[in-house]
Write a protein that holds these residues in place. Structure first.
Motif, PDB file in Angstrom:
ATOM      1  N   PHE A 347       0.870  -1.179   0.000  1.00  0.00           N
ATOM      2  CA  PHE A 347       0.000   0.000   0.000  1.00  0.00           C
ATOM      3  C   PHE A 347       0.903   1.224   0.000  1.00  0.00           C
ATOM      4  O   PHE A 347       1.903   1.271   0.710  1.00  0.00           O
ATOM      5  CB  PHE A 347      -0.842   0.045   1.276  1.00  0.00           C
ATOM      6  N   ARG A 348       0.543   2.236  -0.784  1.00  0.00           N
ATOM      7  CA  ARG A 348       1.442   3.371  -0.909  1.00  0.00           C
ATOM      8  C   ARG A 348       0.663   4.663  -0.724  1.00  0.00           C
ATOM      9  O   ARG A 348      -0.136   5.068  -1.570  1.00  0.00           O
ATOM     10  CB  ARG A 348       2.060   3.339  -2.294  1.00  0.00           C
ATOM     11  N   ILE A 349       0.865   5.293   0.416  1.00  0.00           N
ATOM     12  CA  ILE A 349       0.213   6.576   0.680  1.00  0.00           C
ATOM     13  C   ILE A 349       1.226   7.686   0.425  1.00  0.00           C
ATOM     14  O   ILE A 349       2.290   7.717   1.030  1.00  0.00           O
ATOM     15  CB  ILE A 349      -0.288   6.639   2.129  1.00  0.00           C
ATOM     16  N   THR A 350       0.899   8.569  -0.496  1.00  0.00           N
ATOM     17  CA  THR A 350       1.792   9.674  -0.809  1.00  0.00           C
ATOM     18  C   THR A 350       1.230  10.947  -0.185  1.00  0.00           C
ATOM     19  O   THR A 350       0.042  11.015   0.115  1.00  0.00           O
ATOM     20  CB  THR A 350       1.877   9.870  -2.332  1.00  0.00           C
ATOM     21  N   PRO A 351       2.080  11.955   0.021  1.00  0.00           N
ATOM     22  CA  PRO A 351       1.572  13.241   0.535  1.00  0.00           C
ATOM     23  C   PRO A 351       0.443  13.768  -0.338  1.00  0.00           C
ATOM     24  O   PRO A 351      -0.546  14.306   0.154  1.00  0.00           O
ATOM     25  CB  PRO A 351       2.801  14.146   0.458  1.00  0.00           C
ATOM     26  N   ARG A 352       0.594  13.568  -1.631  1.00  0.00           N
ATOM     27  CA  ARG A 352      -0.418  14.006  -2.569  1.00  0.00           C
ATOM     28  C   ARG A 352      -1.779  13.350  -2.271  1.00  0.00           C
ATOM     29  O   ARG A 352      -2.820  13.995  -2.286  1.00  0.00           O
ATOM     30  CB  ARG A 352       0.059  13.645  -3.983  1.00  0.00           C
ATOM     31  N   LEU A 353      -1.724  12.067  -1.953  1.00  0.00           N
ATOM     32  CA  LEU A 353      -2.957  11.332  -1.669  1.00  0.00           C
ATOM     33  C   LEU A 353      -3.606  11.859  -0.389  1.00  0.00           C
ATOM     34  O   LEU A 353      -4.826  12.015  -0.311  1.00  0.00           O
ATOM     35  CB  LEU A 353      -2.635   9.841  -1.548  1.00  0.00           C
TER      36      LEU A 353
END
Lengths: 386, 380
Positions: A347-353
């Protein structure tokens, strides 16, 4: 303009109601972030697999490595191309590869098998392909039945430790190393030597050929020349673009799923916000009337209530981000239906997300607050003052 | 029962709030039913399979073929009634955006093997007679707007080139778990055009007695153990089950989201109930004064919450059931037989009850315990 302090103090008057509404919005945001983090993680794994400066060849018409087949002759023609970069050892940076799927037993439930990619590579593959690094053990020695495992296989399948032996294609293979590949889908593969894989799998055929461009800008030239070359029948892809296209189907399924789920949830949460804000307006009718009498414009009252609703929702958004954050990095796996093989990814949570999640929360708040705020702005003053 | 009008009067007081709350509950349960049905459909598929069919694949992996010469040896195995084979073709139609399964099959034996694939007798005859023909599922016909008798061209991905088939049959399915969007054509044609004679992707065996499945499977695998292509034989159900597990941990994902959905809506309903109750403090005090007992007020508040959640549940669950049934939804061929089960509907109603308890409890207890004198002060 009505000071925001007014809204903050009002919110404090109804802590439970506010908290419930905010938390409702928060859960929607958490699901929004969680499901998109899943789609992101999957896509990232495949995006990182390919490099811009590599050219990737399949048999003409083949839409995946599995469907392809290229002869040794093709491989030697490619090696001699002027576009191919030369490695430090003076040899052309070309990797003709065998690609097959083998069933492996899962650790949790050995009766359930998963189709794992077994990739037969040449020595060059370790430099041609992207970001490869042996993290434990040593590289397989040419001529021996040895394999190196992508690190995401380790611990999820049986007999994946260095020093153990893995059985597939009717033979035992010594596991001599684990490798990382920058989180790409290579980390879900079993790498062995192509010459070892050929006889036990599909015979004298490679499935794909990858080479490093001497001049990364010359992709179009190389493509044109290869497709015009009568000696070979190949489709020429930029490696990065090919692996992105391999993620298309799953990526679309995951994103559509995320959108449908979160938009239905969002409508429910907006209804909740509408209820809360109407109640707030109703219970503060006299106050609002006073504000209007004092000379605040209906427009300021409208803005004020919209801000209040947005702030409640934004609070929820922050809570949602916090709820979702722990899923970041969790490894999961699914079958990539484009290639029919299993891909493990995080799972990849980016600041953008996270930012998108907050914006989504505020939008929910503003939508939910609009009609109640309009009612507040249009309040009949005299009646309300009674 | 005589208090029913009172409950409805209370619900009707803030019509907008009641409607929005009911709608939230309905949306939540619609979503819940949809997510749960993904899980039950995959589950049903992994359990599905005729007890009389076995599937034999290459032990090295599903992508490797088996010699066609195995067919005769398989027929000779004790307990095997019939043998058929098929090969994954992987053709694409048009831009390839709509994926569908297409196989080369040994036509006659395959149709006999799967009575669930229903084909009118004249179409079956026409298909069997013509080597370059194909049969397609009724859904596929609709999707692409094909007609019976039309020529359709697929681009081969595994077997290169353009492949043109004449549609000679349109099948329906008697079991919803079988895809009605496949294209089947003659294995003979594949052999002829590719020159790759003598290979089958996998075999399907019909056995005489379902309880012999394990034994027949073992006999088959032992037969080919030391050959160039060892086999792996299992029941059709095991074969489907291994496909179902390829989705990965969908169950956990769907259930987690479902839980979040239900919890989010719980907050919305609980909030609405509390707001209603708070506004009615005075009224409740009056009711108590005229003789309503604490217990009755508790019950009335609970029933009001129950009315909201149950109406919402019936709407949401009903909509889910009707929508997927009505549109014949199958997730672009990935989830055939997508249908909200009775179990899901009952679970949904159970959730509505939990929502009622959780959202009604606090206001109901508060109503029951309300000190009358103090509350009456608020009455204007």
């Amino acid at each position: 303009m009505i000071p925001i302090v007014y809204n903050v103090r009002s919110v404090r008057q109804r802590p439970v109601s506010t908290a419930l509404t905010a938390l409702g919005v928060g859960l929607v945001v958490a699901v929004f972030i969680g499901t998109l983090a899943l789609a992101n993680g999957f896509r990232t794994a495949l995006v990182r697999t390919g490099s811009d400066s590599n050219v990737f060849l399949l048999r003409k018409g083949a839409d995946s490595e599995l469907a392809s087949g290229l002869s040794r002759e093709t491989a030697s023609i490619i090696s001699a191309l002027p576009h191919v970069a030369t490695g430090q050892d003076g040899r052309p940076m070309v990797s003709p590869e065998v690609y097959v799927l083998v069933p492996l037993g899962r650790i949790q439930d050995t009766s359930k098998v998963t189709n794992v990619v077994a990739r037969g590579v040449s020595d060059q593959a370790w430099t041609v392909r992207n970001n490869l690094q042996v993290v434990e053990g040593r590289r397989p020695v040419s001529g021996r039945a040895e394999v190196c495992l992508g690190q995401k296989l380790v611990g999820r399948f049986l007999n994946t430790g260095v020093g153990q032996s893995l059985r597939f294609a009717g033979r035992d293979w010594a596991v001599v190393c684990h490798f990382s590949a920058g989180g790409s889908s290579f980390e879900s593969e079993i790498w062995g030597e192509n010459e070892q894989y050929m006889p036990v799998f599909r015979g004298e055929f490679f499935q794909s050929i990858t080479f490093r461009l001497k001049d990364p800008g010359a992709f179009e030239d190389a493509k044109r020349e290869l497709e015009a070359d009568k000696r070979v029948t190949v489709d020429v892809h930029r490696e990065s673009e090919f692996y992105i296209s391999q993620s298309a189907l799953m990526d679309r399924i995951l994103r559509i799923l995320a959108m449908i789920i979160t938009s239905i949830m969002a409508v429910g949460a907006i209804f909740g916000a509408v209820n809360t804000m109407y109640a707030a307006v109703a219970s503060r009718a006299p106050e609002i009337a006073v504000l209007l009498t004092l000379g605040f414009k209906p427009r300021s009252v409208l803005t004020s209530f919209l801000i209040e609703s947005a702030v409640i929702a934004a609070l929820g958004g922050v809570v949602g981000c916090l709820i979702a954050l722990p899923v970041n990095g969790i490894v999961t796996s699914t079958t990539n239906w484009n290639s029919f093989s299993e891909v493990a990814f995080s799972f990849r949570i980016t600041p953008r997300l996270l930012l998108d999640g907050l914006i989504f929360a505020v939008v929910m708040g503003v939508l939910g607050g609009f009609f109640p705020a309009r009612r507040a702005a249009n309040l009949p003053v005299i009646e309300a003052l009674r | 029962m005589k208090y029913l009008p009172l409950i409805f009067a209370n619900l009707g007081r803030h019509k907008r709030r009641t409607i929005l709350t009911i709608a939230s509950v309905a949306l939540a349960l619609f979503l819940f039913a949809s997510l749960r049905t993904v899980v039950t459909t995959i589950g049903a598929y992994s359990q599905w399979g005729s007890a009389r069919r076995l599937v034999t694949t290459n032990a090295t992996g599903i992508v490797f073929p088996l010699p066609l010469a195995y067919a005769n040896r398989l027929r000779a195995v004790q307990g095997v009634d019939a043998v058929s084979w098929a090969n994954w073709f992987g053709g694409r139609y048009g831009d390839g955006k709509r994926f569908f399964a297409n196989f080369a099959v040994d036509a006659e034996s395959y149709l006999d093997m799967y009575p669930e694939i229903v084909l009118p007798p004249d179409q079956r005859e026409a298909f069997l007679r013509e080597k370059s023909s194909a049969v397609v599922g009724v859904r596929l016909l609709d999707i692409f707007g094909w007609r019976l008798g039309q020529d359709v061209t697929l681009q081969g991905t595994i077997f290169p080139g353009d492949w043109t088939f004449t549609i000679r049959g349109v099948y329906t399915v008697s079991d919803p778990l079988i895809n009605d969007d496949m294209l089947l054509f003659h294995h003979d044609l594949l052999d002829e055009r590719t020159g790759r004679q003598g290979f089958a992707g996998w075999y399907v065996l019909r056995i005489a007695h379902p309880d012999e499945a394990g034994q027949v499977g073992k006999t088959v695998d032992d037969l080919f153990r030391n050959s160039s292509s060892p086999t792996k034989t299992g029941t059709e159900q095991q074969f489907n089950s291994s496909f179902a597990t390829m989705w990965g941990n969908v169950g956990l994902l769907m259930n987690t989201i479902g839980l979040a959905v239900v919890f989010a809506i719980l907050l919305v309903t609980a909030n609405a109930m509390m707001m209603s109750a708070r506004e009615r403090t005075g009224e409740i005090a009056v009711l108590k004064t005229i003789g309503f007992t604490d217990r009755m007020l508790f019950g009335l508040t609970m029933l009001e919450a129950g009315a909201i959640t149950l109406i919402g549940a019936v709407l949401g669950l009903g909509a889910a059931k009707a929508l997927y049934k009505g549109t014949n939804f199958n997730a672009a061929g990935f989830l055939p037989g997508f249908d909200v089960t009775v179990g899901t509907l009952l679970t949904g109603l159970g959730i509505a009850l939990v929502l009622m308890l959780a959202s009604g409890l606090v206001p109901a207890v508060r109503a029951a315990r309300l000190p009358v004198v103090q509350a009456l002060r608020h009455v204007e």
